[in-house]
Design a protein around this motif. Sequence first.
Motif, PDB file in Angstrom:
ATOM      1  N   ASN A  22       0.826  -1.200   0.000  1.00  0.00           N
ATOM      2  CA  ASN A  22       0.000   0.000   0.000  1.00  0.00           C
ATOM      3  C   ASN A  22       0.863   1.253   0.000  1.00  0.00           C
ATOM      4  O   ASN A  22       1.997   1.258   0.482  1.00  0.00           O
ATOM      5  CB  ASN A  22      -0.900   0.012   1.236  1.00  0.00           C
ATOM      6  CG  ASN A  22      -1.770  -1.216   1.297  1.00  0.00           C
ATOM      7  OD1 ASN A  22      -2.612  -1.443   0.443  1.00  0.00           O
ATOM      8  ND2 ASN A  22      -1.554  -2.049   2.319  1.00  0.00           N
ATOM      9  N   SER A  24       0.411   5.617   0.483  1.00  0.00           N
ATOM     10  CA  SER A  24      -0.418   6.795   0.739  1.00  0.00           C
ATOM     11  C   SER A  24       0.375   8.036   0.356  1.00  0.00           C
ATOM     12  O   SER A  24       1.617   8.039   0.436  1.00  0.00           O
ATOM     13  CB  SER A  24      -0.818   6.858   2.217  1.00  0.00           C
ATOM     14  OG  SER A  24       0.322   6.954   3.035  1.00  0.00           O
ATOM     15  N   ARG A  54      -9.149   4.123 -11.771  1.00  0.00           N
ATOM     16  CA  ARG A  54      -9.347   3.499 -10.451  1.00  0.00           C
ATOM     17  C   ARG A  54      -8.609   2.171 -10.329  1.00  0.00           C
ATOM     18  O   ARG A  54      -8.254   1.755  -9.227  1.00  0.00           O
ATOM     19  CB  ARG A  54     -10.830   3.284 -10.190  1.00  0.00           C
ATOM     20  CG  ARG A  54     -11.587   4.579 -10.002  1.00  0.00           C
ATOM     21  CD  ARG A  54     -11.096   5.334  -8.770  1.00  0.00           C
ATOM     22  NE  ARG A  54     -11.569   6.710  -8.730  1.00  0.00           N
ATOM     23  CZ  ARG A  54     -10.822   7.749  -9.087  1.00  0.00           C
ATOM     24  NH1 ARG A  54      -9.586   7.585  -9.500  1.00  0.00           N
ATOM     25  NH2 ARG A  54     -11.317   8.971  -9.034  1.00  0.00           N
ATOM     26  N   ASP A  66      -7.243   5.222  -5.126  1.00  0.00           N
ATOM     27  CA  ASP A  66      -8.383   5.877  -4.480  1.00  0.00           C
ATOM     28  C   ASP A  66      -7.965   7.312  -4.174  1.00  0.00           C
ATOM     29  O   ASP A  66      -7.301   7.580  -3.168  1.00  0.00           O
ATOM     30  CB  ASP A  66      -8.777   5.130  -3.195  1.00  0.00           C
ATOM     31  CG  ASP A  66     -10.054   5.662  -2.580  1.00  0.00           C
ATOM     32  OD1 ASP A  66     -10.388   6.850  -2.812  1.00  0.00           O
ATOM     33  OD2 ASP A  66     -10.721   4.907  -1.845  1.00  0.00           O
ATOM     34  N   THR A  67      -8.347   8.234  -5.046  1.00  0.00           N
ATOM     35  CA  THR A  67      -7.907   9.620  -4.867  1.00  0.00           C
ATOM     36  C   THR A  67      -8.596  10.288  -3.678  1.00  0.00           C
ATOM     37  O   THR A  67      -8.047  11.230  -3.118  1.00  0.00           O
ATOM     38  CB  THR A  67      -8.151  10.441  -6.142  1.00  0.00           C
ATOM     39  OG1 THR A  67      -9.521  10.299  -6.531  1.00  0.00           O
ATOM     40  CG2 THR A  67      -7.250   9.981  -7.276  1.00  0.00           C
ATOM     41  N   SER A  68      -9.772   9.795  -3.299  1.00  0.00           N
ATOM     42  CA  SER A  68     -10.455  10.385  -2.137  1.00  0.00           C
ATOM     43  C   SER A  68      -9.697  10.072  -0.855  1.00  0.00           C
ATOM     44  O   SER A  68      -9.693  10.852   0.085  1.00  0.00           O
ATOM     45  CB  SER A  68     -11.887   9.884  -2.045  1.00  0.00           C
ATOM     46  OG  SER A  68     -11.911   8.491  -1.765  1.00  0.00           O
ATOM     47  N   LYS A  69      -9.053   8.907  -0.823  1.00  0.00           N
ATOM     48  CA  LYS A  69      -8.265   8.507   0.342  1.00  0.00           C
ATOM     49  C   LYS A  69      -6.779   8.765   0.125  1.00  0.00           C
ATOM     50  O   LYS A  69      -5.966   8.515   1.016  1.00  0.00           O
ATOM     51  CB  LYS A  69      -8.480   7.025   0.647  1.00  0.00           C
ATOM     52  CG  LYS A  69      -9.886   6.684   1.066  1.00  0.00           C
ATOM     53  CD  LYS A  69     -10.015   5.198   1.389  1.00  0.00           C
ATOM     54  CE  LYS A  69     -11.435   4.871   1.815  1.00  0.00           C
ATOM     55  NZ  LYS A  69     -11.617   3.422   2.083  1.00  0.00           N
ATOM     56  N   LYS A  70      -6.423   9.251  -1.056  1.00  0.00           N
ATOM     57  CA  LYS A  70      -5.026   9.488  -1.402  1.00  0.00           C
ATOM     58  C   LYS A  70      -4.203   8.225  -1.107  1.00  0.00           C
ATOM     59  O   LYS A  70      -3.210   8.256  -0.375  1.00  0.00           O
ATOM     60  CB  LYS A  70      -4.463  10.689  -0.657  1.00  0.00           C
ATOM     61  CG  LYS A  70      -5.051  12.023  -1.108  1.00  0.00           C
ATOM     62  CD  LYS A  70      -4.335  13.206  -0.451  1.00  0.00           C
ATOM     63  CE  LYS A  70      -4.742  14.520  -1.094  1.00  0.00           C
ATOM     64  NZ  LYS A  70      -6.185  14.789  -1.065  1.00  0.00           N
ATOM     65  N   SER A  71      -4.635   7.137  -1.705  1.00  0.00           N
ATOM     66  CA  SER A  71      -3.921   5.881  -1.486  1.00  0.00           C
ATOM     67  C   SER A  71      -3.970   5.010  -2.729  1.00  0.00           C
ATOM     68  O   SER A  71      -4.855   5.143  -3.589  1.00  0.00           O
ATOM     69  CB  SER A  71      -4.513   5.135  -0.287  1.00  0.00           C
ATOM     70  OG  SER A  71      -5.824   4.704  -0.581  1.00  0.00           O
TER      71      SER A  71
END
Lengths: 115, 110
Positions: A22, A24, A54, A66-71
């Motif tokens: 993962n 971030s 995505r 996941d750009t909303s979670k920046k990950s």
Amino acid sequence: SQQGEEDPQALSIQEGENATMNCSYKTSINNLQWYRQNSGRGLVHLILIRSNEREKHSGRLRVTLDTSKKSSSLLITASRAADTASYFCATVPWQGSSNTGKLIFGQGTTLQVKP
Amino acid sequence: SQTIHQWPATLVQPVGSPLSLECTVEGTSNPNLYWYRQAAGRGLQLLFYSVGIGQISSEVPQNLSASRPQDRQFILSSKKLLLSDSGFYLCAWSVHGEQYFGPGTRLTVT
């Protein structure tokens, strides 16, 4: 400055298992890339995923963003001993009209695949 | 196909000595060029990048400098090396976003 942070720092699995790493990051990006580095060697580009994508596949590699979670995550399926290496995520920060392609790297995940 | 060359592969230099590392790219025109440094067990730190001949941007203030005398040639220099300059130096090029790295130069300053 370092933008990406990878998790875990080290991962040890048996051949045939899947490996998930993962990443971030902190700021808006143009794209995110994953690289592999064998010990003492240069980096090899694995896959690039753009900010409007995505998920992306390349052979045994699957990358999600996941750009909303920046990950982001990198999944290596059916791992092999030859996959043993360090894996880095790198982001190209969003710079509007100016795109120098600068990469900001994370610290990397060291993957060991045992035969 | 495109290739990128870096030399030397390894270098041992005393503190205070000058440095010149060279990187050349073949098979592409007007690439973006980059110099990175990697400390042991860590990620890469961008040092310099260039979007064209004579155009150099510095990311980290230090005693290193870079020059691009030709379209496909990128040089990293120092007038006086410090112990902290030890590391693995990587050159890279890009045209459409993805970066392609050279084999690197391992520099040890003693």
